[in-house]
Every structure is written in structure tokens, then in C-alpha cells.
Design an enzyme around this catalytic site. Structure first.
Site, PDB file in Angstrom:
ATOM      1  N   THR A  36       0.802  -1.233   0.000  1.00  0.00           N
ATOM      2  CA  THR A  36       0.000   0.000   0.000  1.00  0.00           C
ATOM      3  C   THR A  36       0.836   1.286   0.000  1.00  0.00           C
ATOM      4  OG1 THR A  36      -1.820  -1.118   1.085  1.00  0.00           O
ATOM      5  CG2 THR A  36      -1.749   1.282   1.326  1.00  0.00           C
ATOM      6  N   HIS A  93      -8.251  -9.186   2.163  1.00  0.00           N
ATOM      7  CA  HIS A  93      -7.338  -9.905   3.058  1.00  0.00           C
ATOM      8  C   HIS A  93      -8.103 -10.954   3.876  1.00  0.00           C
ATOM      9  CE1 HIS A  93      -3.593  -7.791   2.486  1.00  0.00           C
ATOM     10  NE2 HIS A  93      -4.132  -6.618   2.715  1.00  0.00           N
TER      11      HIS A  93
HETATM   12 ZN   LIG Z   1      -3.264  -1.357  -0.257  1.00  0.00          ZN
END
Ligand SMILES: [Zn+2]
Length: 477
Positions: free
Chosen positions: A72, A195
Site C-alpha cells: 500500500t 485480506h
Molecule cells: Zn493497499
């Protein structure tokens, strides 16, 4: 006859001068949106009518190669700097800088130390240095003081702030008395659920539908504020997601003595700092430990990853094959979906769509690099790009032909500290602009001269009559 000629001359001159004027450098408004972890093919997993609406009336790039590691923070910083991770310095979500002797951790929200961010200058700072204003709703790094400044307007990061409230702020900033020309909007999904569930889960369908509805809300609000046709909306993401499994876990404790190293970052790229004198032992123990783990000494990391020339990259990195998860032991956190793997893998690739006055309509492009967004943004905002790893030429075809060219940039090849990668300063397409302005000016001057001549010519008899009238009383006197 003369008046007709003059009217035509005026109209032609007006048209030409306005054409020349419209070719002058202009600032476009840009809103950059990131839906974290939105994989390129989520667009087709369930109906996504709002994403497809943007594609139909704007542009879509099918394959976007992001940067290694596909995490990220490194990728969000690449989007706003155009630099590979080794060049902008945010090399992972979890880092240790041996020179600063400091750590950085997204897990613990220990990300506010300016020094980690200052190897690069994000575009909001460049935009503000050029006299413009920026506004950021939670984009990673926008609430950190970088080179002594923040975005003109920003929201301190708080994940509990709703998407709708973030949109409200953005609309306020674009419609205020001193409107921003550059906005950033970030949303945590579908990364979090990706996730937890894994991208292959059928439960991801409703998550993606929800993101599509959120985009619909944004479009609706932009239309309501009369911004839909004036703001260039760019929708992208940082990375994709791949399915993991409890059957595919690599436990470092099985191969390494815990006391011989510090684990700076874990999975799927383990960043390993061997204790003093333990480098060879750690490397040899790990090098042939597991068939789905590739271990590199820092200097042997493949060039194509542009992930070597930075002090924050640790002496040994161990990269898991796609879908494999690295843990110290099975007591660690396991995720059903993950990213961070090789950026050549399709599953790691994000989306890229754009709509607005600068962009073509219903245009699909095969491929770009995420580093190319930065020079595109600089072009749209009419600011001079800092050294970067992208290419404006690579994305120029996304723009409609009517888009004004930006001021020319100086062409040179330079080297960024700590890297042997030449960085482009690209020349913009300045010649058509200057030729347009020159031709326009010449034609306007010619018409003006002809107009003056005609004016003088048409005034001569009247002047003669007037002089006669004035002269007559004098003669009489
Ligand atoms: Zn991310």
C-alpha cells in the site's frame, strides 16, 4: 461592401484569437481516487455499472504495472511521485532505516516521521509551490508534514470517517471561494475484506458491488456540484490481491535461529536484517530452505524490480511465490488474501479509469506503468515535474486532442541519489502550441492592419468634407 468585409474580418480574427487563446497553457482540475486493493479484474467479477459508465464516457487502461513491493504505502507514494520505491524511499509498509536508526510501521501507525518521506516530493507540494491549492481526504501520506508542508486542506487519517463524509469534504474544497485544483480521495476497501475473505471468495461479490455504489455516489455528488464535466476524475488503486491458503505457509523458525536476525517486514517479502557477524549463516540457512521461497542478497535483487539502491532495503530479502505466506511460526497472523508479490504478476495489478474534459471518450488502452501517472498529473496541472521514473509519452494517448499543452520542460538525463537508474525530464509537446500562438497572432495582426487601412480609407471623404466646412467660415471671415 466595406462593412461586410469588416464584419467577416472581425469574426475571423475573433475565432482565430480565441483558438490561439485556448491553446495557451491551462490548468485542469484533477481528482485522484484510490480504492485500496481493487484488482484490475474485479471490474468483471460482478456487475459494476458505475465503473463501466466511467469507462464508456472516459478512458480505461487494461493492464497497469505497479511497483515492487506491491504494498500500500510504496505504491501510493509512487502514484504521487512517479518514482520506484528505491527512489522515493517508502520501500515497504514496515521499514528500518539504519542511517536514521528509526523504524516505520503501518501496522502501528508509526508513519509520521517526516524523514521517511523526504527522499521525494509528492505532487501536492509541487502543485502548491506553483501557487495552486490541494485537498486530501485520507490519501496515504497527506497528513504527514513533508518538506515542512501539508496539503492546503487535509483530513487527519481516521478510518472511521465514512466514504460519504470524505466525498463531502472533497466537494467543499472544489467549490469553495478559493477552489482547489487537485484533490485526493482514499478508501480502505476492497483491500481489508480481500485480506480477510481472499479474492476468490464468492463473498467478495457484495464487497465489490458496494465499491461500485460508492463510485456511483461520488459521480452523483460531482454532478450535483456541477463538477462532473469540469474535473478530471482518475480512479486507480495501489495493488491487487491473490488467494492464499493455510496449506501454503513458510515458517521461518523451521530454518533460522531467531537470535540471528531481526525480521523488519514479513510477508510475502521478508526483509531480514542479520545480527552482526551472522550474515552468511542466515543467508545460507535460508537460501535453499523452501522451494517456494527465493532468497536474495541485496546486491543480487533483480534489476527489473528497481528495489536495491536504498538503505531501507535490508541485506537479505526472501520473496514468496504467489499465494504463499511467510510467517515466523504458526502463531503469527494468517491472511486468506495478500499482496506484495512480484509486480509482474497479473493478480497484483490495479485498475485505472479516467473521465473528464482532458480525457478521450470510450477509449481503451492496453498497458501503462503506475509511474506514468505522475507526469500525466503534472501535465494536467501545468506544473513542472520533478525527476521521475515514468513516461508522459506512454500515456499521452489517453488525452483528447483539444487538451492544451503544458509549459515545456527542460530535457536532461539525471541520476537520483543512491540509484543508477536515469530519470527522465520529458519535453512536453510545446511546438504545436507555439506554432498555434504564432500563426494566430500573425493572422490577427494582418486583419487588424487591413481593418485600420479600411477605416482610414473610409474616413478620408468625411474628413475632407469636414475640413471644407471648417474652412468655409474662415474664408468668409
Ligand atoms: Zn493497499
Amino acid at each position: 461592401m466595406t462593412s461586410k468585409f469588416l464584419s467577416v474580418s472581425f469574426i475571423l480574427a475573433a475565432v482565430i484569437s480565441s483558438t490561439a487563446f485556448s491553446l495557451q497553457p491551462d490548468q485542469q482540475k484533477v481528482l485522484l481516487v484510490s480504492f485500496d486493493g481493487f484488482r484490475w479484474d474485479y471490474l468483471y467479477k460482478v456487475p459494476t455499472p458505475h465503473f463501466h459508465y466511467v469507462m464508456e464516457y472516459g478512458v480505461h487502461v487494461k493492464q497497469v504495472t505497479n511497483v515492487f513491493i506491491t504494498k500500500t504505502y510504496p505504491n501510493h507514494y509512487t502514484l504521487v511521485t512517479g518514482l520506484f520505491a528505491e527512489n522515493h524511499g517508502i520501500v515497504a509498509n514496515d521499514m528500518f532505516d539504519p542511517i536514521l536508526n528509526k523504524s516505520f510501521s503501518l501496522d502501528h501507525m508509526n508513519i509520521y516521521d517526516s524523514e521517511f518521506w523526504e527522499e521525494a516530493t509528492p505532487i501536492w507540494i509541487t502543485n502548491q509551490r506553483a501557487g495552486h491549492t490541494s485537498g486530501a481526504a485520507m490519501w496515504p501520506g497527506t497528513d504527514v508534514k513533508i518538506h515542512k508542508s501539508f496539503p492546503t486542506h487535509y483530513m487527519p487519517y481516521n478510518e472511521s470517517v465514512s466514504f460519504e463524509d470524505r466525498v463531502t469534504k472533497i466537494i467543499d474544497w472544489f467549490t469553495s471561494k478559493e477552489p482547489i485544483n487537485l484533490g485526493f480521495l482514499y478508501w480502505e476497501e476492497p483491500d481489508d475484506m480481500g485480506h480477510q475473505l481472499g479474492p476468490d471468495s464468492p463473498l467478495m461479490g457484495p464487497i465489490i458491488s458496494d465499491i461500485d455504489n460508492k463510485l456511483g455516489y461520488l459521480i452523483q455528488m460531482l454532478k450535483k456540484a456541477n463538477l462532473w464535466n469540469t474535473v478530471n476524475l482518475i480512479i486507480t488503486s495501489d495493488h491487487g490481491m491473490t488467494q492464499c491458503s493455510e496449506e501454503r505457509i513458510i515458517e521461518l523458525d523451521q530454518y533460522l535461529d531467531k537470535d540471528h536476525y531481526t525480521l523488519i517486514d514479513q510477508s510475502p517479502v521478508a526483509a531480514i536484517l542479520p545480527k552482526e557477524g551472522k550474515f552468511d549463516e542466515v543467508y545460507e540457512a535460508l537460501a535453499h530452505a523452501h522451494p517456494n521461497l527465493t532468497v536474495y542478497k541485496k546486491e543480487e535483487i533483480p534489476e527489473r524490480w528497481h528495489y536495491k539502491y536504498n538503505d531501507r532495503i535490508q541485506p537479505v530479502i526472501a520473496v514468496a511465490d504467489e499465494g504463499w505466506h511467510i510467517l515466523q511460526n504458526k502463531s503469527g497472523d494468517f491472511l486468506l488474501g495478500n499482496h506484495g508479490y512480484d509486480n509482474a504478476l497479473a493478480e497484483m495489478h490495479p485498475i485505472f479509469l479516467a473521465h473528464g474534459p482532458a480525457f478521450r471518450k470510450n477509449f481503451t488502452k492496453e498497458a501503462m506503468n503506475s509511474t506514468d501517472l505522475y507526469p500525466l498529473l503534472c501535465h494536467l496541472l501545468n506544473v513542472t515535474a520533478m525527476p521521475h521514473n515514468g513516461s508522459f509519452r506512454n500515456v499521452h494517448d489517453l488525452l483528447s486532442l483539444a487538451t492544451p499543452s503544458a509549459i515545456p520542460h527542460v530535457q536532461s538525463t539525471t541520476f537520483i541519489f543512491g540509484s543508477d537508474i536515469p530519470v527522465e525530464y520529458e519535453p512536453e509537446e510545446s511546438y504545436p502550441y507555439f506554432i498555434g500562438v504564432c500563426l494566430g497572432s500573425i493572422i490577427v495582426i494582418v486583419f487588424f492592419v487591413i481593418f485600420i487601412k479600411h477605416l482610414i480609407h473610409s474616413q478620408i471623404p468625411a474628413l475632407q468634407d469636414m475640413q471644407a466646412e471648417i474652412a468655409q467660415p474662415l474664408l468668409q471671415a
